[in-house]
Design a protein around this motif. Structure first.
Motif, PDB file in Angstrom:
ATOM      1  N   TYR A  82       0.854  -1.184   0.000  1.00 40.01           N
ATOM      2  CA  TYR A  82       0.000   0.000   0.000  1.00 40.01           C
ATOM      3  C   TYR A  82       0.894   1.240   0.000  1.00 40.01           C
ATOM      4  CZ  TYR A  82      -4.541  -2.227   1.007  1.00 40.01           C
ATOM      5  OH  TYR A  82      -5.716  -2.947   0.939  1.00 40.01           O
ATOM      6  N   PHE A 131       3.745   0.694   2.666  1.00 38.50           N
ATOM      7  CA  PHE A 131       3.524  -0.332   3.683  1.00 38.50           C
ATOM      8  C   PHE A 131       3.342  -1.687   3.021  1.00 38.50           C
ATOM      9  CE2 PHE A 131       3.156   2.192   7.448  1.00 38.50           C
ATOM     10  CZ  PHE A 131       2.668   3.423   7.037  1.00 38.50           C
ATOM     11  N   MET A 141      -2.285 -10.680   4.717  1.00 43.47           N
ATOM     12  CA  MET A 141      -3.657 -11.042   5.068  1.00 43.47           C
ATOM     13  C   MET A 141      -3.813 -12.552   4.909  1.00 43.47           C
ATOM     14  SD  MET A 141      -7.306  -9.652   3.588  1.00 43.47           S
ATOM     15  CE  MET A 141      -7.295 -10.535   2.046  1.00 43.47           C
ATOM     16  N   LEU A 168      -5.717  -6.795   7.871  1.00 47.93           N
ATOM     17  CA  LEU A 168      -4.366  -6.665   7.355  1.00 47.93           C
ATOM     18  C   LEU A 168      -3.391  -6.500   8.524  1.00 47.93           C
ATOM     19  CD1 LEU A 168      -5.241  -4.202   4.486  1.00 47.93           C
ATOM     20  CD2 LEU A 168      -4.297  -6.487   4.157  1.00 47.93           C
ATOM     21  N   PHE A 170       0.260  -4.992   9.065  1.00 49.16           N
ATOM     22  CA  PHE A 170       1.172  -4.099   8.368  1.00 49.16           C
ATOM     23  C   PHE A 170       2.572  -4.100   8.966  1.00 49.16           C
ATOM     24  CE2 PHE A 170      -1.542  -1.633   5.520  1.00 49.16           C
ATOM     25  CZ  PHE A 170      -2.807  -1.834   6.051  1.00 49.16           C
ATOM     26  N   GLY A 171       3.553  -3.787   8.129  1.00 46.30           N
ATOM     27  CA  GLY A 171       4.875  -3.435   8.607  1.00 46.30           C
ATOM     28  C   GLY A 171       4.898  -1.976   9.036  1.00 46.30           C
ATOM     29  N   LYS A 172       6.074  -1.513   9.469  1.00 38.48           N
ATOM     30  CA  LYS A 172       6.185  -0.144   9.956  1.00 38.48           C
ATOM     31  C   LYS A 172       6.313   0.888   8.834  1.00 38.48           C
ATOM     32  CE  LYS A 172       8.058  -1.097  14.538  1.00 38.48           C
ATOM     33  NZ  LYS A 172       9.125  -0.773  15.517  1.00 38.48           N
ATOM     34  N   TYR A 204      -8.761   0.760  12.025  1.00 37.62           N
ATOM     35  CA  TYR A 204      -7.353   0.597  12.369  1.00 37.62           C
ATOM     36  C   TYR A 204      -6.885   1.863  13.089  1.00 37.62           C
ATOM     37  CZ  TYR A 204      -7.070  -3.180   8.838  1.00 37.62           C
ATOM     38  OH  TYR A 204      -7.244  -4.340   8.103  1.00 37.62           O
ATOM     39  N   GLY A 210       5.149   6.748  13.057  1.00 42.63           N
ATOM     40  CA  GLY A 210       6.255   5.834  12.813  1.00 42.63           C
ATOM     41  C   GLY A 210       5.869   4.364  12.781  1.00 42.63           C
ATOM     42  N   GLN A 211       4.577   4.104  12.819  1.00 39.02           N
ATOM     43  CA  GLN A 211       4.106   2.716  12.815  1.00 39.02           C
ATOM     44  C   GLN A 211       3.141   2.480  11.662  1.00 39.02           C
ATOM     45  OE1 GLN A 211       5.208   0.441  15.137  1.00 39.02           O
ATOM     46  NE2 GLN A 211       6.484   2.088  15.962  1.00 39.02           N
ATOM     47  N   GLY A 212       2.972   1.217  11.327  1.00 39.02           N
ATOM     48  CA  GLY A 212       1.924   0.876  10.381  1.00 39.02           C
ATOM     49  C   GLY A 212       0.590   0.778  11.090  1.00 39.02           C
ATOM     50  N   PRO A 213      -0.498   0.792  10.347  1.00 42.36           N
ATOM     51  CA  PRO A 213      -1.822   0.660  10.961  1.00 42.36           C
ATOM     52  C   PRO A 213      -1.960  -0.660  11.727  1.00 42.36           C
ATOM     53  CG  PRO A 213      -2.001   1.388   8.680  1.00 42.36           C
ATOM     54  CD  PRO A 213      -0.571   0.987   8.888  1.00 42.36           C
ATOM     55  N   GLN A 226      -9.149  -4.286   0.711  1.00 38.61           N
ATOM     56  CA  GLN A 226      -9.606  -3.235   1.619  1.00 38.61           C
ATOM     57  C   GLN A 226      -9.265  -1.864   1.048  1.00 38.61           C
ATOM     58  OE1 GLN A 226      -8.592  -3.953   5.761  1.00 38.61           O
ATOM     59  NE2 GLN A 226      -8.801  -6.166   5.455  1.00 38.61           N
TER      60      GLN A 226
END
Lengths: 116, 115
Positions: free
Chosen positions: A37, A91, A95, A104, A106-108, B35, B40-43, B104
């Motif tokens: 994404y 990102f 899933m 989902l 997610f990574g950072k 979410y 600095g983070q992902g959802p 999504q």
């Protein structure tokens, strides 16, 4: 539980060049989907590309392609002919396959800057 | 198809106040997700609706959080007695279908600042 790791917090690339963003994941699932994404500054997250784990062929979408290595649990994103509009947070997301709740993971994220 | 809409875009509140966010999913999407994304983070997943039924809540969703989706259309997320740690971007996503068709689509989010 699944985890997604993006080891590159920030990257930069010259306009028109190629850049590769890394992503690894950990799961005990055998059937799942992987996504990249893009989140531009102050704008909504949009899907760039997705990969079904059961497919061996790497997904491509115009200038975007992935290198999916299932055994290594690696899912990198290659952006060719980078454009200024590609500047964004990227990102990687996982899933699991299922008919119920499939959120989902997610990574950072990796912040990509395309430089003119 | 106007996409996923979230309101307000920004909310500033004082600690201890209650806030409510709204999400309008893409019409006909039966699945709706909330979410939370901190700097600095992902959802991170908070909760999930299939039509009007709230089917799962993550451990991140404390008792001060409540979400509804009346009639399976729009959804609201309420935070009671806000704390500074609640400051984050709250994202809503909707989808339809299963398997490879379960993509999504995200809204632009509501950014909450608790002073």
């Amino acid at each position: 539980a699944q985890t997604v790791t993006q080891s590159q917090p920030e990257m930069s690339v010259q306009e028109a060049e190629t850049v590769t963003l890394s992503c690894t994941y950990d799961t005990s699932e055998s059937n799942y989907y992987l996504f990249w994404y893009k989140q531009p500054p102050s704008r909504q997250m949009i899907l760039v590309i997705r990969q079904e784990a059961y497919k061996q062929q790497n997904a491509t979408e115009n200038r975007f392609s992935v290198n999916f290595q299932k055994a290594a649990k690696s899912f990198s994103l290659k952006i060719s002919d980078s454009q200024l509009g590609d500047t964004a947070m990227y990102f990687c997301a996982f899933m699991k396959q299922g008919s119920g709740n499939t959120p989902l993971v997610f990574g950072k994220g990796t912040r990509l800057s395309v430089i003119a | 198809d106007t996409g996923v809409s979230q309101n307000p875009r920004h909310k500033i509140t004082k600690r201890g106040q209650n806030v409510t966010f709204r999400c309008d999913p893409i019409s006909e999407h039966n699945r709706l997700y909330w979410y939370r994304q901190t700097l600095g983070q992902g959802p991170e997943f908070l909760t999930y609706f299939q039509n009007e039924a709230q089917l799962e809540k993550s451990r991140l969703l404390s008792d001060r959080f409540s979400a509804e989706r009346p009639k399976g259309s729009f959804s609201t997320l309420e935070i009671q007695r806000t704390e500074q740690g609640d400051s984050a971007m709250y994202l809503c996503a909707s989808s339809i279908g299963t398997g490879s068709k379960n993509i999504q689509y995200f809204g632009a989010g509501t950014r909450l600042s608790v002073l």
